[in-house]
Design a protein around this motif. Structure first.
Motif, short mmCIF file in Angstrom:
data_model
loop_
_atom_site.label_atom_id
_atom_site.label_comp_id
_atom_site.label_asym_id
_atom_site.label_seq_id
_atom_site.Cartn_x
_atom_site.Cartn_y
_atom_site.Cartn_z
N ASP A 99 -11.60 3.58 1.74
CA ASP A 99 -12.27 2.52 0.89
C ASP A 99 -12.19 1.06 1.48
OD1 ASP A 99 -9.97 2.16 -0.29
OD2 ASP A 99 -10.59 2.59 -2.30
N GLY A 100 -10.74 0.98 2.03
CA GLY A 100 -10.38 -0.43 2.45
C GLY A 100 -9.94 -1.34 1.79
N ASP A 101 -10.19 -1.04 0.50
CA ASP A 101 -10.06 -2.11 -0.43
C ASP A 101 -8.46 -2.47 -1.04
OD1 ASP A 101 -9.69 -3.85 -2.62
OD2 ASP A 101 -11.13 -2.67 -4.02
N ASN A 102 -7.73 -3.35 0.05
CA ASN A 102 -6.34 -3.59 0.11
C ASN A 102 -5.86 -4.02 -1.36
OD1 ASN A 102 -5.20 -2.45 2.55
ND2 ASN A 102 -5.97 -4.32 3.60
N SER A 103 -6.65 -5.02 -1.79
CA SER A 103 -6.34 -5.40 -3.26
C SER A 103 -5.76 -4.46 -4.31
CB SER A 103 -7.04 -6.68 -3.64
OG SER A 103 -7.44 -7.41 -2.88
N ARG A 104 -6.85 -3.66 -4.25
CA ARG A 104 -6.48 -2.47 -5.07
C ARG A 104 -5.38 -1.44 -4.91
NH1 ARG A 104 -11.36 2.12 -6.34
NH2 ARG A 104 -10.87 2.58 -4.25
N VAL A 105 -5.44 -1.25 -3.44
CA VAL A 105 -4.28 -0.29 -3.04
C VAL A 105 -3.04 -1.06 -3.25
CG1 VAL A 105 -3.26 0.55 -1.01
CG2 VAL A 105 -5.60 0.91 -1.31
N LEU A 106 -2.85 -2.41 -2.88
CA LEU A 106 -1.68 -2.96 -3.05
C LEU A 106 -1.14 -3.02 -4.48
CD1 LEU A 106 -1.90 -5.49 -0.29
CD2 LEU A 106 -0.30 -3.58 -0.25
N ARG A 107 -1.99 -3.03 -5.23
CA ARG A 107 -1.78 -3.01 -7.01
C ARG A 107 -1.15 -1.73 -7.23
NH1 ARG A 107 -6.68 -6.46 -7.19
NH2 ARG A 107 -6.02 -8.42 -8.12
N TYR A 108 -1.94 -0.59 -6.64
CA TYR A 108 -1.43 0.70 -7.05
C TYR A 108 0.24 0.92 -6.39
CZ TYR A 108 -0.94 5.56 -6.22
OH TYR A 108 -0.45 6.99 -6.28
N LEU A 109 0.42 0.33 -5.17
CA LEU A 109 1.73 0.59 -4.38
C LEU A 109 2.59 -0.38 -5.14
CD1 LEU A 109 0.43 0.80 -0.82
CD2 LEU A 109 1.02 2.61 -2.33
N SER A 110 2.23 -1.28 -5.80
CA SER A 110 3.07 -2.40 -6.48
C SER A 110 3.92 -1.22 -7.65
CB SER A 110 2.47 -3.36 -6.97
OG SER A 110 2.08 -4.37 -6.03
N GLY A 111 2.90 -0.59 -8.25
CA GLY A 111 3.44 0.44 -9.46
C GLY A 111 4.47 1.47 -8.71
N ILE A 112 4.10 2.01 -7.53
CA ILE A 112 5.04 2.91 -7.01
C ILE A 112 6.32 2.27 -6.60
CG2 ILE A 112 5.21 4.43 -4.96
CD1 ILE A 112 3.23 5.92 -6.48
N SER A 113 6.14 1.02 -5.96
CA SER A 113 7.47 0.58 -5.78
C SER A 113 8.37 0.38 -6.77
CB SER A 113 7.10 -0.66 -4.74
OG SER A 113 8.37 -1.61 -4.57
N ALA A 114 7.89 -0.42 -7.96
CA ALA A 114 8.39 -1.09 -8.79
C ALA A 114 9.00 0.26 -9.97
CB ALA A 114 7.91 -1.95 -9.75
N ASP A 115 8.24 0.98 -10.16
CA ASP A 115 8.51 2.42 -10.93
C ASP A 115 9.28 3.43 -10.52
OD1 ASP A 115 7.33 1.13 -13.54
OD2 ASP A 115 5.27 1.70 -12.60
N GLY A 116 9.19 3.47 -8.98
CA GLY A 116 9.88 4.40 -8.36
C GLY A 116 11.41 4.46 -8.49
N PRO A 117 12.33 3.41 -8.16
CA PRO A 117 11.73 2.40 -7.13
C PRO A 117 11.99 2.84 -6.05
CG PRO A 117 13.92 1.93 -8.15
CD PRO A 117 13.67 3.12 -8.80
N TYR A 118 10.92 2.42 -4.93
CA TYR A 118 11.10 2.57 -3.85
C TYR A 118 10.51 1.44 -2.95
CZ TYR A 118 10.73 7.37 -5.04
OH TYR A 118 10.99 8.76 -5.87
N ILE A 119 10.98 1.48 -1.50
CA ILE A 119 10.27 0.44 -0.63
C ILE A 119 9.04 1.05 -0.05
CG2 ILE A 119 10.57 -0.79 1.61
CD1 ILE A 119 12.56 -1.68 -0.65
N VAL A 120 8.06 0.57 -0.07
CA VAL A 120 6.78 1.04 0.45
C VAL A 120 6.29 0.42 1.87
CG1 VAL A 120 4.20 1.81 -0.21
CG2 VAL A 120 5.89 1.77 -2.14
N LEU A 121 5.89 1.20 2.59
CA LEU A 121 5.17 0.52 3.82
C LEU A 121 3.92 0.97 3.92
CD1 LEU A 121 8.08 0.93 6.68
CD2 LEU A 121 6.94 -1.28 5.83
N ALA A 122 2.80 0.36 3.86
CA ALA A 122 1.52 0.90 3.82
C ALA A 122 0.79 0.69 5.26
CB ALA A 122 0.65 0.03 2.74
N ASN A 123 0.41 1.86 5.56
CA ASN A 123 -0.41 1.70 7.26
C ASN A 123 -1.60 1.09 7.04
OD1 ASN A 123 -0.88 2.75 9.84
ND2 ASN A 123 -1.84 4.62 8.87
N GLN A 124 -1.93 0.23 8.05
CA GLN A 124 -3.19 -0.01 8.32
C GLN A 124 -3.79 0.43 9.54
OE1 GLN A 124 -4.82 -2.45 5.80
NE2 GLN A 124 -3.04 -1.31 4.85
N TYR A 125 -4.84 1.06 9.56
CA TYR A 125 -5.47 1.74 10.71
C TYR A 125 -5.96 0.79 11.76
CZ TYR A 125 -5.46 5.73 7.50
OH TYR A 125 -5.03 6.58 6.61
#
Length: 308
Positions: A99-125
């Motif tokens: 879908d390419g909606d980075n705003s939505r994806v990064l909000r989602y990954l913010s939760g993964i990072s904070a609640d994991g907690p993890y460092i997240v690297l999000a690939n862009q094609y």
């Protein structure tokens, strides 16, 4: 798509990269306080980073848009980290869907990072967000994922443990990275096609017209014209190449990736004695938008079990 979980609180030293630029090569790591992108290409690794302000992110995390070298190309990724770090954290490399909606994806990954907690690297094609090259939908662009994992291995605030997560097309990319023996300890996919010929042929309607056109353009043709290229992207034909613990999360009512395709692949993994877990969510749609908590708890439980 924010994850509804109790946040883990972290205090202590912040490993600062505010408005900074990473200068990273295979042999050493240095941090420079430069607020703009580098103008010249440096050795392999992160070339530059800048704070990402396009939306109001979770206050618990910091987000950076980074450029890194992948072969002769300069590609783009996003780095998400908890704002306050007390110790080094494992890394999750994320391969997004279509879908390419980075705003939505990064909000989602913010939760993964904070609640994991993890460092997240999000690939862009390739070709997206200022990256170079042309997306091949699982062709030579898979090398970018392998190089992004190398970037993860050199982050000064990251543990050696690295996991990979892919949604939909990103799940196919994750399978291809595993086939290439990417050095990760664990992987998880959501609504990931394993038979690209079947997936292409079952897509229909106005909504899927543009997806099929994108696939044809990126791969170079349809399955009748280029059957081997679609087979090369079909994990059902090489289950023996899955060598790390794998979580498969799938909705029973997925209208893009049929559940029976995924269960057949799970049967192949079982026959080979591969370490995996299939979570089939009844009535779940494509990417489990209607059951986000079930999906996300399964993912985090899996990563916690194998990276912490």
């Amino acid at each position: 798509m924010a994850i509804r979980m109790n946040a883990r609180r972290f205090a202590g030293m912040t490993l600062g990269i505010a408005a900074g630029v990473f200068l990273l090569c295979r042999s050493q790591v240095s941090l420079a306080s430069i607020s703009s992108f580098a103008d010249t290409v440096r050795p392999a690794g992160i070339l530059s980073a800048t704070r990402y302000h396009r939306f109001s992110a979770d206050h618990r995390v910091e987000i950076y848009r980074i450029r890194y070298q992948s072969g002769k190309l300069i590609e783009v990724a996003y780095l998400v980290k908890p704002r306050h770090l007390r110790s080094k954290l494992p890394v999750v490399v994320f391969n997004p869907g279509e879908d390419g909606d980075n705003s939505r994806v990064l909000r989602y990954l913010s939760g993964i990072s904070a609640d994991g907690p993890y460092i997240v690297l999000a690939n862009q094609y390739r070709g997206a967000e200022g990256g170079q090259g042309v997306d091949e939908y699982g062709g030579s662009d898979v090398q970018d994922v392998l190089n992004l994992v190398e970037v993860a291995q050199h982050l000064p605030f990251a543990k050696p443990e690295i996991g990979m997560l892919g949604f939909a097309r990103g799940g196919m990319t994750t399978y291809l990275a595993l086939k290439a023996d990417v050095p990760v300890q664990v992987a998880a996919v959501v609504s990931a096609p394993t038979d690209m010929i079947e997936t292409y042929n079952r897509l229909g309607g106005i909504r899927d017209y543009f997806l099929k056109r994108r696939m044809r353009h990126a791969i170079g043709g349809n399955p009748k014209q280029l059957p081997q290229l679609y087979r090369d992207r079909s994990a059902c034909l090489w289950p023996q190449d899955i060598r790390v613990p794998l979580l498969i999360v799938q909705g029973s009512e997925d209208d893009r990736v049929p559940a029976d395709q995924v269960t057949r692949f799970a049967g192949e993994l079982t026959a080979l004695g591969k370490p995996f877990k299939l979570v089939m969510i009844p009535h779940g749609d494509h990417m489990l938008h209607n059951f986000p908590s079930d999906r996300d708890w399964a993912i985090l439980d899996w990563f916690h079990a194998h990276m912490n």
